[in-house]
Design a protein around this motif. Structure first.
Motif, PDB file in Angstrom:
ATOM      1  N   UNK A   1      -1.680   2.164  14.723  1.00 28.78           N
ATOM      2  CA  UNK A   1      -1.917   0.730  14.522  1.00 28.78           C
ATOM      3  C   UNK A   1      -0.945   0.250  13.450  1.00 28.78           C
ATOM      4  N   UNK A   2      -0.641  -1.022  13.474  1.00 29.88           N
ATOM      5  CA  UNK A   2       0.277  -1.575  12.486  1.00 29.88           C
ATOM      6  C   UNK A   2      -0.444  -1.659  11.140  1.00 29.88           C
ATOM      7  N   UNK A   3      -0.261  -0.591  10.345  1.00 29.37           N
ATOM      8  CA  UNK A   3      -1.031  -0.442   9.096  1.00 29.37           C
ATOM      9  C   UNK A   3      -0.811  -1.611   8.143  1.00 29.37           C
ATOM     10  N   UNK A   4       0.418  -2.141   8.122  1.00 30.59           N
ATOM     11  CA  UNK A   4       0.701  -3.245   7.203  1.00 30.59           C
ATOM     12  C   UNK A   4      -0.187  -4.448   7.481  1.00 30.59           C
ATOM     13  N   UNK A   5      -0.601  -4.586   8.745  1.00 28.26           N
ATOM     14  CA  UNK A   5      -1.438  -5.749   9.101  1.00 28.26           C
ATOM     15  C   UNK A   5      -2.930  -5.462   8.952  1.00 28.26           C
ATOM     16  N   UNK A   6      -3.272  -4.178   8.739  1.00 27.76           N
ATOM     17  CA  UNK A   6      -4.696  -3.837   8.661  1.00 27.76           C
ATOM     18  C   UNK A   6      -5.286  -4.222   7.307  1.00 27.76           C
ATOM     19  N   UNK A   7      -6.484  -4.810   7.359  1.00 27.09           N
ATOM     20  CA  UNK A   7      -7.167  -5.151   6.109  1.00 27.09           C
ATOM     21  C   UNK A   7      -8.519  -4.446   6.088  1.00 27.09           C
ATOM     22  N   UNK A   8      -9.161  -4.464   4.925  1.00 26.38           N
ATOM     23  CA  UNK A   8     -10.507  -3.903   4.840  1.00 26.38           C
ATOM     24  C   UNK A   8     -11.481  -5.034   4.501  1.00 26.38           C
ATOM     25  N   UNK A   9     -12.728  -4.889   4.951  1.00 26.75           N
ATOM     26  CA  UNK A   9     -13.705  -5.962   4.696  1.00 26.75           C
ATOM     27  C   UNK A   9     -14.322  -5.816   3.299  1.00 26.75           C
TER      28      UNK A   9
ATOM     29  N   UNK B   1       0.826  -1.207   0.000  1.00 23.29           N
ATOM     30  CA  UNK B   1       0.000   0.000   0.000  1.00 23.29           C
ATOM     31  C   UNK B   1       0.866   1.265   0.000  1.00 23.29           C
ATOM     32  N   UNK B   2       1.989   1.204   0.695  1.00 27.80           N
ATOM     33  CA  UNK B   2       2.956   2.303   0.735  1.00 27.80           C
ATOM     34  C   UNK B   2       3.324   2.747  -0.690  1.00 27.80           C
TER      35      UNK B   2
ATOM     36  N   UNK C   1       6.226  13.857   9.250  1.00 26.90           N
ATOM     37  CA  UNK C   1       4.866  13.412   8.920  1.00 26.90           C
ATOM     38  C   UNK C   1       4.727  12.008   9.484  1.00 26.90           C
ATOM     39  N   UNK C   2       3.514  11.615   9.848  1.00 27.30           N
ATOM     40  CA  UNK C   2       3.377  10.258  10.378  1.00 27.30           C
ATOM     41  C   UNK C   2       2.752   9.337   9.346  1.00 27.30           C
ATOM     42  N   UNK C   3       2.977   8.045   9.527  1.00 32.03           N
ATOM     43  CA  UNK C   3       2.673   7.078   8.482  1.00 32.03           C
ATOM     44  C   UNK C   3       1.198   6.693   8.362  1.00 32.03           C
ATOM     45  N   UNK C   4       0.317   7.232   9.212  1.00 36.54           N
ATOM     46  CA  UNK C   4      -1.093   6.859   9.040  1.00 36.54           C
ATOM     47  C   UNK C   4      -1.870   7.926   8.264  1.00 36.54           C
ATOM     48  N   UNK C   5      -1.778   9.182   8.736  1.00 36.96           N
ATOM     49  CA  UNK C   5      -2.577  10.221   8.094  1.00 36.96           C
ATOM     50  C   UNK C   5      -1.753  11.184   7.253  1.00 36.96           C
ATOM     51  N   UNK C   6      -0.461  11.287   7.540  1.00 40.93           N
ATOM     52  CA  UNK C   6       0.420  12.145   6.755  1.00 40.93           C
ATOM     53  C   UNK C   6      -0.004  13.606   6.701  1.00 40.93           C
TER      54      UNK C   6
ATOM     55  N   UNK D   1     -10.271  -3.111  12.356  1.00 43.67           N
ATOM     56  CA  UNK D   1      -9.288  -2.615  13.320  1.00 43.67           C
ATOM     57  C   UNK D   1      -9.102  -3.533  14.517  1.00 43.67           C
ATOM     58  N   UNK D   2     -10.053  -4.437  14.753  1.00 47.65           N
ATOM     59  CA  UNK D   2      -9.933  -5.278  15.943  1.00 47.65           C
ATOM     60  C   UNK D   2      -8.797  -6.272  15.753  1.00 47.65           C
ATOM     61  N   UNK D   3      -8.010  -6.431  16.807  1.00 52.44           N
ATOM     62  CA  UNK D   3      -6.912  -7.393  16.766  1.00 52.44           C
ATOM     63  C   UNK D   3      -5.655  -6.872  16.101  1.00 52.44           C
ATOM     64  N   UNK D   4      -5.686  -5.627  15.616  1.00 50.07           N
ATOM     65  CA  UNK D   4      -4.480  -5.082  14.989  1.00 50.07           C
ATOM     66  C   UNK D   4      -3.610  -4.460  16.083  1.00 50.07           C
TER      67      UNK D   4
END
Lengths: 293, 245
Positions: B12-20, A245-246, B116-121, B27-30
């Motif tokens: 949250x660990x974005x690399x591990x996050x998925x979308x339904x 995604x990055x 800048x941060x890696x979630x919202x930038x 977000x649960x369990x991440x």
């Protein structure tokens, strides 16, 4: 509604003006050298290149009463100015947006979130905006703006020296065709095997984060991705790029995407128009050969 | 001697996050982790202390769950930590207010944070903090040196780099290229677990933003994938030729 559009980069300035055009009357502030045309602004304030963020932002705050909103291109300078103005005024800032509408006095904006995995659509009373780079195709507008000087304030920052980066070097943001390599390229030496394709398509060479940052096979200024350049070429050719995604967040606005990767489950195949599953070192020479015909 | 503050973000660990299937983030369990650029900021802060003497204080605007991130910062060399609870979502102005409310009661020479941060930038925090504290910002640094009472950085810009400086106290935001964050030895990690963390509360209003939707973007790509190389090449060559026109 009246907007003030600010940037230290002419392309970002035009992209931001394109976003605002038709939604608000606008003036522009350009911090830089050279003549500015095609921005469509009524008044153009020019500021000497290298003027620090606080000197410009305090100057903008002085004339802010004439404007309803401030729109900045999201360069380092643009973010500093926007953040500073938001901090001084207390206005909400909608950042890194790629879509902007106004209705009932509210701003409706869209931006990427979770590192680009989702798009957040928000409604807010934002009056400060930063425009994500490379997501809007800059239009040229006819205009003969009245030129004025921005009242510049003293800065707390001293600028000792400005060193241009690799003069005449790459500007991936402006490239029409980009050939981009990922970890699948295997080594720095293998990049020379891709160069004939780069030359044949008259493109620019780019790379993913691991290639540019972790392994240093390409220089940092060639990195495409969320933490690198955001590009929007007509054609993006992804070679040996898995499609994290990055990376996608940096090339999502390419018009056409071609991917070659030996792993048929690579996520890049969900984000491309045309893909070939196979070995890049076998396929690339054949493409070059065909292109020469 | 320098008093360094480092601002740490936990995401949250974005690399591990998925979308339904509807595109909604799951977000649960991440797990949470220290945001990448915050690690660079911690490393830069600790290096400033090691070179000039002094102390590093870490600040996290987060929740009760942020203690893990602070312990990681301790293990990397941060001396004291303050967690401000009350984080309810990404709103840089609220974050800046929460942090300045703590900063105004602290003695410091430099505040270091990621650019800048890696979630919202959003990249808003450095400028916001400069405006709210009244101290100069030296933004996007890939090197920091302290000379007497002034801080000098090399600022990475889009087209050029600049050598800029300002008097302390100053705010310095850092790039990911500035350093390679250290991996702390096990003994330090264990010691970090026993160190106390100061907890503060911030109650900020988030009311001026209404999230209409937060969904995975739909890919409108053609996704024409060739598993037979010989069929793919002519098609792709055709596309390249068209786009080259």
């Amino acid at each position: 509604m009246k907007a003030l559009v600010v940037s230290d980069d002419i392309n970002f300035l035009k992209q931001a003006c394109t976003l605002v055009n038709g939604k608000a009357e606008y003036d522009a502030v350009y911090v830089g050298e050279g003549r500015v045309s095609g921005v469509g602004a009524s008044t153009l304030y020019t500021v000497k290149k290298g003027t620090p963020y606080d000197a410009v932002a305090d100057g903008i705050l002085e004339i802010m009463g004439n404007y309803d909103i401030i729109v900045a291109g999201s360069t380092e300078f643009g973010r500093e100015v926007a953040g500073y103005i938001a901090g001084k005024t207390g206005y909400y800032a909608a950042t890194e947006i790629f879509s902007l509408e106004f209705s009932n006095g509210k701003a409706k904006t869209k931006r990427f979130f979770y590192g680009g995995k989702t798009v957040i659509e928000e409604e807010s009373d934002a009056k400060v905006f930063t425009v994500a780079p490379g997501v809007i195709e800059a239009k040229e507008f006819e205009s003969k703006p009245e030129e004025k000087d921005l009242p510049i304030k003293p800065s707390k920052v001293r600028v000792n020296k400005v060193v241009p980066k690799n003069a005449g070097g790459v500007r991936l943001e402006d490239a029409k065709i980009i050939v981009s390599v990922g970890r699948g390229i295997g080594s720095k030496e293998n990049i020379s095997k891709i160069e004939p394709l780069v030359n044949a398509v008259k493109g620019e060479l780019a790379g993913s984060r691991p290639v540019c940052m972790d392994y240093g096979w390409l220089s940092e200024d060639r990195q495409v991705g969320l933490s690198g350049k955001k590009v929007s070429p007509k054609l993006y050719i992804a070679l040996g790029i898995s499609g994290q995604i990055q990376h996608i967040a940096g090339m999502r606005n390419s018009k056409t995407v071609i991917a070659i990767n030996k792993d048929k489950n690579a996520p890049i195949f969900q984000e491309c128009d045309y893909g070939i599953v196979g070995d890049i070192f076998a396929i690339v020479p054949k493409i070059v050969e065909e292109l020469k015909k | 001697m320098v008093n360094v503050i480092v601002l740490i973000k936990q995401i949250i660990d974005i690399d591990q996050m998925k979308t339904d299937s509807e595109g909604k983030p799951i977000l649960s369990g991440i797990p949470y982790r220290v945001e990448n650029l915050s690690k660079n900021a911690i490393e830069a802060a600790v290096q400033l202390k090691e070179k000039n003497g002094g102390k590093v204080t870490g600040i996290i605007f987060g929740t009760e769950a942020s203690t893990a991130a602070m312990k990681e910062a301790y293990a990397m060399g941060v001396d004291e930590g303050i967690i401000i609870t009350g984080y309810k979502g990404s709103n840089p102005i609220v974050t800046a207010k929460a942090i300045t409310s703590i900063l105004k009661n602290l003695q410091y020479d430099i505040v270091v944070l990621g650019d800048q941060s890696a979630d919202s930038y959003t990249g808003m925090l450095p400028g916001l903090l400069s405006a709210m504290t009244g101290f100069p910002l030296l933004g996007n640094a890939n090197s920091i040196t302290i000379n007497g009472r002034s801080v000098r950085i090399t600022q990475v810009g889009e087209a050029e780099n600049a050598e800029i400086e300002a008097d302390m106290p100053a705010i310095v935001s850092v790039t990911q290229e500035i350093n390679q964050p250290r991996l702390p030895p096990v003994l330090q990690i264990m010691a970090a677990g026993r160190k106390p963390i100061r907890m503060e509360k911030y109650d900020g209003s988030f009311s001026n933003v209404n999230v209409i939707s937060n969904l995975a973007p739909k890919s409108e790509r053609k996704k024409k994938i060739f598993e037979k190389v010989d069929e793919g090449i002519p098609e792709i060559v055709k596309v390249i030729k068209e786009e080259m026109r």
